[in-house]
Design a protein around this motif. Structure first.
Motif, PDB file in Angstrom:
ATOM      1  N   UNK A 121       0.830  -1.208   0.000  1.00  0.00           N
ATOM      2  CA  UNK A 121       0.000   0.000   0.000  1.00  0.00           C
ATOM      3  C   UNK A 121       0.867   1.261   0.000  1.00  0.00           C
ATOM      4  N   UNK A 122       1.875   1.267   0.847  1.00  0.00           N
ATOM      5  CA  UNK A 122       2.746   2.446   0.910  1.00  0.00           C
ATOM      6  C   UNK A 122       3.467   2.676  -0.410  1.00  0.00           C
ATOM      7  N   UNK A 123       3.930   1.591  -1.023  1.00  0.00           N
ATOM      8  CA  UNK A 123       4.656   1.760  -2.277  1.00  0.00           C
ATOM      9  C   UNK A 123       3.751   2.276  -3.381  1.00  0.00           C
ATOM     10  N   UNK A 124       2.552   1.715  -3.522  1.00  0.00           N
ATOM     11  CA  UNK A 124       1.638   2.171  -4.574  1.00  0.00           C
ATOM     12  C   UNK A 124       1.235   3.632  -4.367  1.00  0.00           C
ATOM     13  N   UNK A 125       1.050   4.042  -3.129  1.00  0.00           N
ATOM     14  CA  UNK A 125       0.742   5.452  -2.860  1.00  0.00           C
ATOM     15  C   UNK A 125       1.918   6.341  -3.234  1.00  0.00           C
ATOM     16  N   UNK A 126       3.121   5.882  -2.923  1.00  0.00           N
ATOM     17  CA  UNK A 126       4.322   6.632  -3.289  1.00  0.00           C
ATOM     18  C   UNK A 126       4.468   6.691  -4.804  1.00  0.00           C
ATOM     19  N   UNK A 127       4.244   5.550  -5.467  1.00  0.00           N
ATOM     20  CA  UNK A 127       4.430   5.453  -6.911  1.00  0.00           C
ATOM     21  C   UNK A 127       3.468   6.359  -7.671  1.00  0.00           C
ATOM     22  N   UNK A 128       2.200   6.329  -7.296  1.00  0.00           N
ATOM     23  CA  UNK A 128       1.179   7.064  -8.048  1.00  0.00           C
ATOM     24  C   UNK A 128       1.007   8.501  -7.577  1.00  0.00           C
ATOM     25  N   UNK A 129       1.564   8.835  -6.421  1.00  0.00           N
ATOM     26  CA  UNK A 129       1.538  10.210  -5.965  1.00  0.00           C
ATOM     27  C   UNK A 129       0.300  10.545  -5.148  1.00  0.00           C
ATOM     28  N   UNK A 130       0.344  11.650  -4.402  1.00  0.00           N
ATOM     29  CA  UNK A 130      -0.754  12.012  -3.491  1.00  0.00           C
ATOM     30  C   UNK A 130      -2.074  12.301  -4.191  1.00  0.00           C
ATOM     31  N   UNK A 131      -2.025  12.635  -5.473  1.00  0.00           N
ATOM     32  CA  UNK A 131      -3.270  12.933  -6.188  1.00  0.00           C
ATOM     33  C   UNK A 131      -4.006  11.655  -6.622  1.00  0.00           C
ATOM     34  N   UNK A 139      -5.967  -0.531  -6.272  1.00  0.00           N
ATOM     35  CA  UNK A 139      -5.074  -1.557  -6.819  1.00  0.00           C
ATOM     36  C   UNK A 139      -4.533  -2.448  -5.707  1.00  0.00           C
ATOM     37  N   UNK A 140      -4.149  -1.838  -4.595  1.00  0.00           N
ATOM     38  CA  UNK A 140      -3.621  -2.607  -3.472  1.00  0.00           C
ATOM     39  C   UNK A 140      -4.648  -3.621  -2.964  1.00  0.00           C
ATOM     40  N   UNK A 141      -5.841  -3.143  -2.638  1.00  0.00           N
ATOM     41  CA  UNK A 141      -6.872  -4.040  -2.107  1.00  0.00           C
ATOM     42  C   UNK A 141      -7.293  -5.083  -3.137  1.00  0.00           C
ATOM     43  N   UNK A 142      -7.302  -4.701  -4.406  1.00  0.00           N
ATOM     44  CA  UNK A 142      -7.716  -5.643  -5.450  1.00  0.00           C
ATOM     45  C   UNK A 142      -6.660  -6.733  -5.670  1.00  0.00           C
ATOM     46  N   UNK A 143      -5.382  -6.386  -5.542  1.00  0.00           N
ATOM     47  CA  UNK A 143      -4.328  -7.406  -5.618  1.00  0.00           C
ATOM     48  C   UNK A 143      -4.484  -8.398  -4.473  1.00  0.00           C
ATOM     49  N   UNK A 144      -4.711  -7.888  -3.277  1.00  0.00           N
ATOM     50  CA  UNK A 144      -4.868  -8.769  -2.112  1.00  0.00           C
ATOM     51  C   UNK A 144      -6.116  -9.641  -2.248  1.00  0.00           C
ATOM     52  N   UNK A 145      -7.211  -9.071  -2.759  1.00  0.00           N
ATOM     53  CA  UNK A 145      -8.428  -9.863  -2.982  1.00  0.00           C
ATOM     54  C   UNK A 145      -8.230 -10.905  -4.070  1.00  0.00           C
ATOM     55  N   UNK A 146      -7.441 -10.542  -5.081  1.00  0.00           N
ATOM     56  CA  UNK A 146      -7.217 -11.462  -6.209  1.00  0.00           C
ATOM     57  C   UNK A 146      -6.493 -12.724  -5.756  1.00  0.00           C
ATOM     58  N   UNK A 147      -5.515 -12.551  -4.861  1.00  0.00           N
ATOM     59  CA  UNK A 147      -4.666 -13.685  -4.494  1.00  0.00           C
ATOM     60  C   UNK A 147      -5.171 -14.461  -3.278  1.00  0.00           C
ATOM     61  N   UNK A 148      -6.063 -13.859  -2.461  1.00  0.00           N
ATOM     62  CA  UNK A 148      -6.545 -14.621  -1.307  1.00  0.00           C
ATOM     63  C   UNK A 148      -7.610 -15.622  -1.743  1.00  0.00           C
ATOM     64  N   UNK A 183      -1.731  -9.403 -13.838  1.00  0.00           N
ATOM     65  CA  UNK A 183      -1.988  -8.135 -13.152  1.00  0.00           C
ATOM     66  C   UNK A 183      -2.908  -7.237 -13.972  1.00  0.00           C
ATOM     67  N   UNK A 184      -2.906  -7.411 -15.303  1.00  0.00           N
ATOM     68  CA  UNK A 184      -3.786  -6.624 -16.166  1.00  0.00           C
ATOM     69  C   UNK A 184      -5.263  -6.868 -15.878  1.00  0.00           C
ATOM     70  N   UNK A 185      -5.585  -8.008 -15.273  1.00  0.00           N
ATOM     71  CA  UNK A 185      -6.977  -8.342 -14.981  1.00  0.00           C
ATOM     72  C   UNK A 185      -7.451  -7.740 -13.667  1.00  0.00           C
ATOM     73  N   UNK A 186      -6.530  -7.269 -12.851  1.00  0.00           N
ATOM     74  CA  UNK A 186      -6.878  -6.773 -11.517  1.00  0.00           C
ATOM     75  C   UNK A 186      -7.570  -5.416 -11.625  1.00  0.00           C
ATOM     76  N   UNK A 187      -8.631  -5.254 -10.858  1.00  0.00           N
ATOM     77  CA  UNK A 187      -9.396  -4.012 -10.888  1.00  0.00           C
ATOM     78  C   UNK A 187      -8.509  -2.812 -10.544  1.00  0.00           C
TER      79      UNK A 187
END
Length: 286
Positions: A121-131, A139-148, A183-187
């Protein structure tokens, strides 16, 4: 004045014009088909050339990877010949083709199946910026939902109820990622984010990659090796004071451009000089 055969001549002229128009259409059709067949043949020929060039480069590189960036350090498996390091672009002539290639060790990327929620979560927020915090959390929650393995959605995540509304509809995997392209399929993950470039105030203008260049399924660890990490991950870890780990993955990525074709080849070392390809993809463009 009467003109003999006047009507007949007019009819014949119309028929001749129709025949000429039909012949012109037929000629244009066959010319178009010829161009298409020529382009297909040229594409196939270039693809074959590129594949053979990629295999040749892989045979050259596999036994000659120098671990680390110390120029005096040699690969014990091959004391002679050129040495290659990661995160550097090489150019060479392979037969008739000019090729460019680079190497990555997958320990420098974030493992989709192993990464913990906080780091992700921290990395994706850093990567995509505060806006783009909402997109990052989606993306973070959807990746976790995809793999659980359950069918319960996180606050910003997605399960079958979301994916069934896609065109075409599909199901969440509810299991580990099997390829990075999954990863392209992830919401929340768009083609622009996946292939790049990603624009953010935290990304250097010299880096033009996408999510596929930052994530992997071949690290095998929760942590990342910062020495092998692409610039966005390395900058994030330095800013957050995250040490990471120093091991290498047994899986490497060869990225190669030949003519108009691009190849991404994941491979593993087998002994000193042998290797095994674990995933191969190719396309046209970047």
């Amino acid at each position: 004045m009467n003109y003999p055969f006047g009507k007949e001549s007019g009819s014949i002229l119309v028929m001749v014009l129709w025949v000429l128009a039909l012949l012109a259409m037929i000629s244009a059709y066959y010319a178009s088909q010829t161009r298409i067949m020529r382009n297909v043949a040229q594409y196939s020929f270039q693809s074959i050339q590129g594949r053979e060039a990629a295999r040749s480069v892989l045979r050259l590189v596999a036994p000659r990877i120098r671990i680390g960036n110390n120029p005096g350090q040699k690969n014990p498996s091959d004391e002679t010949g050129p040495q290659f390091t990661t995160q550097r672009i090489y150019s060479m002539q392979v037969g008739p083709l000019n090729v460019e290639f680079s190497l990555d060790n997958e320990a420098g990327k974030i493992d989709l199946n192993k990464v913990e929620e906080g780091f992700l979560r921290e990395f994706l927020r850093y990567l995509l910026g505060p806006e783009n915090l909402k997109i990052a959390d989606t993306i973070c929650d959807s990746i976790l939902d995809w793999r659980d393995t359950d069918k319960l959605s996180r606050v910003n995540g997605a399960e079958d109820d979301v994916y069934k509304k896609k065109v075409p509809p599909y199901h969440a995997a509810n299991g580990p990622f099997r390829t990075i392209n999954e990863l392209l399929l992830v919401n929340g993950v768009t083609q622009k984010l996946f292939y790049g470039p990603i624009y953010s105030e935290n990304i250097s203008g010299s880096w033009d990659g996408g999510l596929r260049d930052l994530f992997t399924i071949y690290n095998g660890q929760k942590e990342v090796n910062p020495d092998e990490a692409p610039p966005p991950i390395k900058a994030f870890m330095e800013e957050k004071g995250i040490k990471g780990q120093d091991r290498l993955s047994n899986t490497w990525l060869l990225r190669l451009k030949a003519a108009s074709h691009v190849y991404r080849i994941f491979w593993q070392k087998k002994g000193n000089k042998d290797f095994m390809i674990v995933f191969w993809s190719e396309g046209v463009g970047h």
